[in-house]
Scaffold this motif. Structure first.
Motif, PDB file in Angstrom:
ATOM      1  N   VAL A  27      -9.514  51.345 -36.185  1.00 39.68           N
ATOM      2  CA  VAL A  27      -9.158  49.918 -36.069  1.00 39.68           C
ATOM      3  C   VAL A  27      -8.431  49.397 -37.304  1.00 39.68           C
ATOM      4  N   ASP A  28      -8.646  50.047 -38.442  1.00 40.09           N
ATOM      5  CA  ASP A  28      -7.971  49.589 -39.675  1.00 40.09           C
ATOM      6  C   ASP A  28      -6.452  49.616 -39.511  1.00 40.09           C
ATOM      7  N   THR A  29      -5.967  50.535 -38.657  1.00 39.85           N
ATOM      8  CA  THR A  29      -4.512  50.652 -38.476  1.00 39.85           C
ATOM      9  C   THR A  29      -3.989  49.604 -37.486  1.00 39.85           C
ATOM     10  N   LEU A  30      -4.910  48.846 -36.869  1.00 38.39           N
ATOM     11  CA  LEU A  30      -4.491  47.930 -35.793  1.00 38.39           C
ATOM     12  C   LEU A  30      -4.560  46.464 -36.196  1.00 38.39           C
ATOM     13  N   GLU A  31      -4.868  46.248 -37.461  1.00 39.50           N
ATOM     14  CA  GLU A  31      -5.183  44.898 -37.945  1.00 39.50           C
ATOM     15  C   GLU A  31      -4.313  43.765 -37.391  1.00 39.50           C
ATOM     16  N   SER A  32      -2.989  43.976 -37.402  1.00 38.05           N
ATOM     17  CA  SER A  32      -2.099  42.882 -36.984  1.00 38.05           C
ATOM     18  C   SER A  32      -1.989  42.798 -35.460  1.00 38.05           C
ATOM     19  N   LYS A  33      -2.574  43.759 -34.763  1.00 39.31           N
ATOM     20  CA  LYS A  33      -2.351  43.828 -33.309  1.00 39.31           C
ATOM     21  C   LYS A  33      -3.555  43.372 -32.493  1.00 39.31           C
ATOM     22  N   ILE A  34      -4.721  43.279 -33.153  1.00 42.81           N
ATOM     23  CA  ILE A  34      -5.943  42.966 -32.393  1.00 42.81           C
ATOM     24  C   ILE A  34      -6.740  41.865 -33.076  1.00 42.81           C
ATOM     25  N   LYS A  35      -7.570  41.194 -32.275  1.00 41.47           N
ATOM     26  CA  LYS A  35      -8.526  40.286 -32.915  1.00 41.47           C
ATOM     27  C   LYS A  35      -9.899  40.535 -32.296  1.00 41.47           C
ATOM     28  N   ARG A  36     -10.900  40.343 -33.100  1.00 36.43           N
ATOM     29  CA  ARG A  36     -12.271  40.638 -32.674  1.00 36.43           C
ATOM     30  C   ARG A  36     -12.731  39.610 -31.633  1.00 36.43           C
ATOM     31  N   VAL A  37     -13.472  40.070 -30.652  1.00 34.96           N
ATOM     32  CA  VAL A  37     -13.998  39.186 -29.607  1.00 34.96           C
ATOM     33  C   VAL A  37     -15.502  39.043 -29.821  1.00 34.96           C
ATOM     34  N   THR A  38     -15.992  37.825 -29.708  1.00 38.92           N
ATOM     35  CA  THR A  38     -17.430  37.584 -29.898  1.00 38.92           C
ATOM     36  C   THR A  38     -18.188  38.033 -28.651  1.00 38.92           C
ATOM     37  N   ILE A  39     -19.300  38.708 -28.896  1.00 35.94           N
ATOM     38  CA  ILE A  39     -20.127  39.197 -27.789  1.00 35.94           C
ATOM     39  C   ILE A  39     -21.409  38.360 -27.726  1.00 35.94           C
ATOM     40  N   LYS A  40     -21.758  37.910 -26.521  1.00 36.48           N
ATOM     41  CA  LYS A  40     -23.018  37.168 -26.363  1.00 36.48           C
ATOM     42  C   LYS A  40     -24.173  38.151 -26.301  1.00 36.48           C
ATOM     43  N   TRP A  56     -22.006  46.074 -30.210  1.00 42.42           N
ATOM     44  CA  TRP A  56     -20.719  46.335 -29.562  1.00 42.42           C
ATOM     45  C   TRP A  56     -19.544  45.890 -30.431  1.00 42.42           C
ATOM     46  N   GLU A  57     -18.448  46.633 -30.308  1.00 46.57           N
ATOM     47  CA  GLU A  57     -17.194  46.222 -30.957  1.00 46.57           C
ATOM     48  C   GLU A  57     -16.197  45.925 -29.847  1.00 46.57           C
ATOM     49  N   ALA A  58     -15.774  44.661 -29.770  1.00 45.07           N
ATOM     50  CA  ALA A  58     -14.807  44.293 -28.722  1.00 45.07           C
ATOM     51  C   ALA A  58     -13.603  43.612 -29.352  1.00 45.07           C
ATOM     52  N   TYR A  59     -12.421  43.911 -28.814  1.00 51.45           N
ATOM     53  CA  TYR A  59     -11.178  43.394 -29.391  1.00 51.45           C
ATOM     54  C   TYR A  59     -10.262  42.914 -28.270  1.00 51.45           C
ATOM     55  N   GLU A  60      -9.428  41.924 -28.624  1.00 48.03           N
ATOM     56  CA  GLU A  60      -8.395  41.476 -27.683  1.00 48.03           C
ATOM     57  C   GLU A  60      -7.037  41.866 -28.269  1.00 48.03           C
ATOM     58  N   LEU A  61      -6.116  42.303 -27.436  1.00 50.95           N
ATOM     59  CA  LEU A  61      -4.780  42.642 -27.930  1.00 50.95           C
ATOM     60  C   LEU A  61      -3.976  41.353 -28.098  1.00 50.95           C
ATOM     61  N   ILE A  62      -3.480  41.120 -29.289  1.00 49.32           N
ATOM     62  CA  ILE A  62      -2.781  39.851 -29.560  1.00 49.32           C
ATOM     63  C   ILE A  62      -1.545  39.709 -28.674  1.00 49.32           C
ATOM     64  N   GLU A  63      -0.821  40.794 -28.462  1.00 44.48           N
ATOM     65  CA  GLU A  63       0.390  40.709 -27.623  1.00 44.48           C
ATOM     66  C   GLU A  63       0.094  40.655 -26.131  1.00 44.48           C
TER      67      GLU A  63
END
Ligand SMILES: O=C(O)CCC(=O)C(=O)O
Length: 319
Positions: A27-40, A56-63
């Motif tokens: 994920v370190d290589t994706l920094e500008s492309k993803i943002k973390r999603v909050t999990i309930k 859990w680790e969840a991410y949304e693709l910015i593009e």
């Protein structure tokens, strides 16, 4: 555009360069492309083979707003459980499979048992899809009340919990289980048959790694390539729900998550026999053999709108 990129990743000779494929193991290589999603925080997840939601680790693709990637939240026994359910149970009649019209499985017998008892690798590799709940009609792409089976309760609960953790309301009513081998692909398409296109589409993967392409609303939009590994969950929601997507390539796995086996507890009282298979190495072995050269993808959809009880027929629609 989608087709060109698809062809590029599908190619064997020359093989594609994979450096542009988004890799959630780094994920370190994706920094500008993803943002973390909050999990309930959701409880009772271990019954469905899931780790506690807070891990859990969840991410949304910015593009691609609405495309959510959950990095394998399953325990290894959880991955085994869903593999056994897909291969041994969901393939049973009256669920529909691509093999039905060929009459390759004798009446009264089940595909998985026939393959195992006869060591029939050819028949094993012929299975490409199973449909559950409202059956996907591959020709008309129209769901109907007359072409519907019972939706498995455990898969419906798994889907509801995952959706809830992402703050979606979700009712699983149809699924396609896709079976891929090392040379399989799935060409670019959109999933638009559901009457409810606001509900997300949930996609669970087990076994070998896929290169997944997510494009835009037309085939002219350039797609993003993402690795999907065993246990990863992809959720197509909001703006991404109707986007083109496909699988140009299956790759040999990086690691066998389902073999990092600790006796993590999976208590599913309704499916004790399945849990028993997962815990007994000799019983699990045929399933492990299958996963070593295949990928299973369970693609779950909500068909009806909230409050809708059944599908209207086309003639009722026109009234
Ligand atoms: O295998 C996948 O990851 C995608 C499957 C898919 O797109 C579908 O079943 O519509």
């Amino acid at each position: 555009m989608f087709k060109d990129v698809f062809r590029y990743y599908k190619s064997r000779n020359p093989p594609p360069e994979l450096t542009k494929v988004l890799d959630f193991d780094n994920v370190d290589t994706l920094e500008s492309k993803i943002k973390r999603v909050t999990i309930k925080d959701i409880h009772d997840l271990k019954n469905y083979g899931l780790q506690p939601a807070k891990t859990w680790e969840a991410y949304e693709l910015i593009e691609h707003p609405g495309l959510i990637f959950i990095k394998n939240p399953f325990s290894s026994i959880g991955q085994r459980y869903w593999t056994v359910r897909c291969l041994q149970d969901y393939t049973k009649r009256p669920n529909k499979t691509n093999l039905d019209s060929f009459k390759l499985v004798p009446e009264g017998k089940e595909w998985w048992d026939v393959c195992q008892n006869n060591h029939d690798k050819l028949l094993l590799n012929k299975l490409r899809w199973v449909t559950l709940g409202y059956h996907h009609d591959w020709d008309t792409k129209i769901y109907s009340e007359d072409n519907k089976g019972e939706f498995p309760k455990d898969l419906s609960e798994l889907s509801r919990h995952v959706a809830q953790a992402l703050d979606f309301n979700f009712n699983a009513e149809a699924a396609i289980v896709n079976f891929y081998h090392m040379d399989s692909t799935l060409s670019g398409h959109t999933d638009h048959s559901e009457q409810n296109l606001e509900a997300p589409l949930l996609s669970f993967s087990f076994g070998q790694t896929a290169i997944f392409l997510l494009g835009g609303k037309t085939k002219e939009d350039a797609p993003t390539a993402v690795f999907i590994r065993s246990g990863d969950i992809v959720v197509m929601s909001q703006d991404s729900r109707l986007c083109y997507h496909g699988v140009p390539k299956i790759l040999q796995m990086d690691s066998r998550f389902w073999d990092c086996f600790n006796q993590n507890n999976l208590v599913n009282k309704e499916f004790r026999e399945v849990v028993h298979i997962c815990k007994e190495e000799t019983l699990w072995k045929p399933f492990a053999d299958y996963l070593n050269s295949s990928r299973i993808n369970v693609n779950v959809r909500q068909v009806l709108k909230r409050g809708q009880k059944r599908l209207c027929s086309e003639s009722e629609d026109k009234k």
